[in-house]
Design an enzyme around this catalytic site. Sequence first.
Site, PDB file in Angstrom:
ATOM      1  N   SER A 119     -15.503  -2.778   9.483  1.00 61.39           N
ATOM      2  CA  SER A 119     -14.147  -2.840  10.766  1.00 61.39           C
ATOM      3  C   SER A 119     -15.425  -2.610  11.775  1.00 61.39           C
ATOM      4  O   SER A 119     -15.734  -3.143  12.557  1.00 61.39           O
ATOM      5  CB  SER A 119     -13.648  -1.897  10.657  1.00 61.39           C
ATOM      6  OG  SER A 119     -12.766  -1.285  11.874  1.00 61.39           O
ATOM      7  N   HIS A 120     -15.408  -1.282  12.741  1.00 62.19           N
ATOM      8  CA  HIS A 120     -15.534  -0.367  13.626  1.00 62.19           C
ATOM      9  C   HIS A 120     -17.296  -0.597  13.600  1.00 62.19           C
ATOM     10  O   HIS A 120     -17.745  -0.435  14.107  1.00 62.19           O
ATOM     11  CB  HIS A 120     -14.976   0.247  14.761  1.00 62.19           C
ATOM     12  CG  HIS A 120     -14.756   1.518  13.285  1.00 62.19           C
ATOM     13  ND1 HIS A 120     -13.988   1.946  12.823  1.00 62.19           N
ATOM     14  CD2 HIS A 120     -15.537   2.601  13.752  1.00 62.19           C
ATOM     15  CE1 HIS A 120     -14.211   2.985  12.271  1.00 62.19           C
ATOM     16  NE2 HIS A 120     -15.264   3.765  12.247  1.00 62.19           N
ATOM     17  N   ASP A 301     -11.662  -4.042  17.480  1.00 61.24           N
ATOM     18  CA  ASP A 301     -12.782  -3.902  17.069  1.00 61.24           C
ATOM     19  C   ASP A 301     -13.327  -5.512  16.141  1.00 61.24           C
ATOM     20  O   ASP A 301     -12.745  -5.817  16.573  1.00 61.24           O
ATOM     21  CB  ASP A 301     -12.460  -2.643  16.484  1.00 61.24           C
ATOM     22  CG  ASP A 301     -11.665  -3.056  15.143  1.00 61.24           C
ATOM     23  OD1 ASP A 301     -10.175  -3.943  15.191  1.00 61.24           O
ATOM     24  OD2 ASP A 301     -11.415  -1.881  13.581  1.00 61.24           O
ATOM     25  N   ASP A 303     -12.661  -6.287  13.139  1.00 61.05           N
ATOM     26  CA  ASP A 303     -12.087  -6.760  11.707  1.00 61.05           C
ATOM     27  C   ASP A 303     -10.369  -7.016  12.813  1.00 61.05           C
ATOM     28  O   ASP A 303      -9.536  -7.521  11.863  1.00 61.05           O
ATOM     29  CB  ASP A 303     -11.687  -6.400  10.653  1.00 61.05           C
ATOM     30  CG  ASP A 303     -11.099  -4.643  11.006  1.00 61.05           C
ATOM     31  OD1 ASP A 303     -11.116  -4.094  11.927  1.00 61.05           O
ATOM     32  OD2 ASP A 303     -10.585  -4.119   9.738  1.00 61.05           O
ATOM     33  N   ASP A 305      -8.558  -4.892  14.364  1.00 61.09           N
ATOM     34  CA  ASP A 305      -6.667  -4.566  13.894  1.00 61.09           C
ATOM     35  C   ASP A 305      -6.863  -3.015  14.990  1.00 61.09           C
ATOM     36  O   ASP A 305      -5.510  -2.260  15.249  1.00 61.09           O
ATOM     37  CB  ASP A 305      -6.773  -4.037  12.231  1.00 61.09           C
ATOM     38  CG  ASP A 305      -8.381  -2.724  12.324  1.00 61.09           C
ATOM     39  OD1 ASP A 305      -8.782  -2.871  12.981  1.00 61.09           O
ATOM     40  OD2 ASP A 305      -8.071  -2.424  10.833  1.00 61.09           O
ATOM     41  N   ARG A 306      -7.999  -2.620  15.807  1.00 61.23           N
ATOM     42  CA  ARG A 306      -7.170  -1.955  16.962  1.00 61.23           C
ATOM     43  C   ARG A 306      -7.327  -2.294  18.098  1.00 61.23           C
ATOM     44  O   ARG A 306      -7.849  -3.678  18.497  1.00 61.23           O
ATOM     45  CB  ARG A 306      -8.780  -0.868  17.126  1.00 61.23           C
ATOM     46  CG  ARG A 306      -9.184   0.020  15.429  1.00 61.23           C
ATOM     47  CD  ARG A 306     -10.384   0.880  15.143  1.00 61.23           C
ATOM     48  NE  ARG A 306     -10.639   1.304  14.606  1.00 61.23           N
ATOM     49  CZ  ARG A 306     -11.006   2.539  14.506  1.00 61.23           C
ATOM     50  NH1 ARG A 306     -11.885   3.427  15.427  1.00 61.23           N
ATOM     51  NH2 ARG A 306     -10.896   3.347  12.999  1.00 61.23           N
ATOM     52  N   LYS A 410      -2.447  -2.237  10.586  1.00 56.76           N
ATOM     53  CA  LYS A 410      -2.720  -1.940  12.126  1.00 56.76           C
ATOM     54  C   LYS A 410      -3.549  -3.392  12.736  1.00 56.76           C
ATOM     55  O   LYS A 410      -3.747  -4.414  11.929  1.00 56.76           O
ATOM     56  CB  LYS A 410      -3.543  -1.307  12.572  1.00 56.76           C
ATOM     57  CG  LYS A 410      -5.104  -0.894  12.364  1.00 56.76           C
ATOM     58  CD  LYS A 410      -4.811   0.477  12.838  1.00 56.76           C
ATOM     59  CE  LYS A 410      -6.517   0.376  12.661  1.00 56.76           C
ATOM     60  NZ  LYS A 410      -7.246   1.524  10.876  1.00 56.76           N
TER      61      LYS A 410
HETATM   62  C1  VG1 Z   1     -11.207   5.906  10.914  1.00 59.99           C
HETATM   63  C2  VG1 Z   1     -10.274   6.118  11.766  1.00 59.99           C
HETATM   64  C3  VG1 Z   1      -8.483   6.061  11.145  1.00 59.99           C
HETATM   65  C4  VG1 Z   1      -8.626   4.953  10.655  1.00 59.99           C
HETATM   66  C5  VG1 Z   1      -9.814   4.126  10.019  1.00 59.99           C
HETATM   67  C6  VG1 Z   1     -10.068   2.754   9.803  1.00 59.99           C
HETATM   68  O1  VG1 Z   1     -11.034   6.646   9.640  1.00 59.99           O
HETATM   69  O2  VG1 Z   1      -9.868   7.853  11.785  1.00 59.99           O
HETATM   70  O3  VG1 Z   1      -7.926   6.410  11.584  1.00 59.99           O
HETATM   71  O4  VG1 Z   1      -7.529   4.620   9.897  1.00 59.99           O
HETATM   72  O5  VG1 Z   1     -11.020   4.676  10.731  1.00 59.99           O
HETATM   73  O6  VG1 Z   1      -9.669   1.940  10.846  1.00 59.99           O
HETATM   74  P1  VG1 Z   1     -12.543   8.153   9.349  1.00 59.99           P
HETATM   75  O7  VG1 Z   1     -11.951   8.581   7.723  1.00 59.99           O
HETATM   76  O8  VG1 Z   1     -13.477   7.554   9.551  1.00 59.99           O
HETATM   77  O9  VG1 Z   1     -11.725   9.086  10.553  1.00 59.99           O
HETATM   78  V1  VG1 Z   1     -10.569   0.675  10.351  1.00 59.99           V
HETATM   79  O10 VG1 Z   1      -9.776   0.089  12.163  1.00 59.99           O
HETATM   80  O11 VG1 Z   1     -12.116   1.183  10.750  1.00 59.99           O
HETATM   81  O12 VG1 Z   1     -10.142  -0.364   9.444  1.00 59.99           O
HETATM   82 CO    CO Z   2     -10.981  -2.080  12.133  1.00 62.01          CO
END
Ligand code: VG1
Ligand code: CO
Length: 582
Positions: A119-120, A301, A303, A305-306, A410
């Site tokens: 992801s990010h 981001d 992938d 989804d953000r 998302k």
């Molecule tokens: C983070 C965010 C959470 C989100 C998750 C996955 O998790 O705070 O809100 O659902 O990333 O997002 P954490 O446990 O690091 O706080 V993504 O776009 O990275 O799949």
């Molecule tokens: Co993501």
Amino acid sequence: MTKTSPIDGQKPGTSGLRKKTKEFMSENYLSNFVQSVFDAVIDGGTDVSKGVLMIGGDGRYFNDKAIQIIIKMGVANGVKKFWIGQDGLLSTPAVSATVRERSGSDGEKSFGAFILTASHNPGGPDEDFGIKYNTQNGGPAPEYLMQATFANTKSIKSYKICPDFPEIDIAKIGSTTVVSEDGISSVTAEVIPSAENHVALLKTIFDFDAIKALLNRDDFTMIYDSMHGVNGPYSKAVFVDELGQPESVLMNHIPKDDFGGGHADPNLTYAKELVAIMGLDRKGGKIDVAGSIPSFGAAADGDGDRNMILGTQFFVTPSDSLAVLVANANSIPFFSSRGGLKAVARSMPTSGAVDLVAKDLNLDFFETPTGWKFFGNLMDSACVFKGKDYTPFICGEESFGTGSDHVREKDGIWAVLAWLNILAANNPDASKPLVTVEDIVKKHWSKYGRNYYCRWDFEGVDKAKATAMMDKMRSDTASNTGRTVGSYTIATADDFKYTDPVDGSVAQKQGIRFLMSDGSRIIFRLSGTAGSGATVRMYIEQYESEKLDQTVSSALEELTKIALDLCDIKTFCGTETPTVIT
Ligand code: VG1
Ligand code: CO
């Protein structure tokens, strides 16, 4: 069968397993995890020889190689048909849409998908890689399946792979069928267009004609930063191919395996190129810009989804964005045509701005732990669990994630189109002055009040020390309850626990909360997505019904000091300077 032995630390977090790329590329690492997923899925009753396994990722380093390994393992585990995103690309929301919407020539559907993404988190040989598994509703694997997977990783002795299955040319749309030597069985791997099903679905949700009219106004300009992640091809398909915009509305839209060396995380700190174009600095303050500033800016981001939403010199916090989307949802055909929005949900650390709208509009409301998997059950309450119907449904998190029941993840581009659809509905007459993003948010605040909000991240801290800090706050909850701190009183200190109203499952230890008597909140969590070390997240919120024009830092000044005192991160982790503020 290839012999192997368990590898430590393969516990999936908030969203799949994320680790350094080199660790993922080390011997048996990926294969152990993938076999553990297959075993959990098959033990859970899924017949993988029926239906289709989907595979795609965000294009980061090792994406293409991992796809070939998973295909070979899938074949050995009995999978007969694969769908693979062209060039190995599938955004997280597109996987969800494609699992739900796509049918093969014999009517076959997908039973699940591997999504290769961290992801990010940054990508590249020295950064992070990740993998998650989604089930047939298009959503992240539920907790029990991930627990079974983790248990399997601890006892694995061998994995199944067909090393001789040919490499699939993932650059070309088309299908390859391999027939077994005895001619009895065959396996088909089909490379599919990455955006087809997702874009088709988005077109049924929004009023594309109204959005087009908005985009074609002389006084409206936009820019969409895909941060070299997987969103690029999707933003092109929607904004250029469907909505007829010039390619100049797209920024960083060519996917790169290291995201151009950046952090594909859409916030004021990491999307700094876009943020500067929109006339803002990393704290959301206005800066001078030569030339004109677009009316609308957005970012995605890695992938896809953000989303981050910006107006001209105006940042919309994700929590406010969620509240505004909910308040205006019925100007979007997907909601209005189904009798109007029915229910909303937010993750616990997300601000309470949406709660006020839900109350006002009499919507069912839920507060869930962090991570999208908890929203899925609510959306599936009627169609899978035969309970009450909570759809149409909107949900979101403070971490730049928003979505609805059109998919079970998302969806970054959905949020961008939702904002544009709402802007279009607020601007029915092109001869009148433009009602801007800032106008819409300020009008919202004047009706509902403003939830001042920020999140501080302390990345790369020592895991044991961060855990000790959390343990201390957890053991002090009883003594902290009722205490006066500065001008606040802690009405409740606790550790958030969630009982799923749909399936009754319980999630413990979801974050330490200090709930003040005036409704303000301080929350602490450890991230479940860090590829290495630990990340402490500190969330601060203060509601104001009248003082709507303060800066966030001054509105939250006292609470922030109290928060640093309450956790004593200085003593535990040796710092009180965050790496990122959002
Ligand atoms: C983070 C965010 C959470 C989100 C998750 C996955 O998790 O705070 O809100 O659902 O990333 O997002 P954490 O446990 O690091 O706080 V993504 O776009 O990275 O799949
Ligand atoms: Co993501």
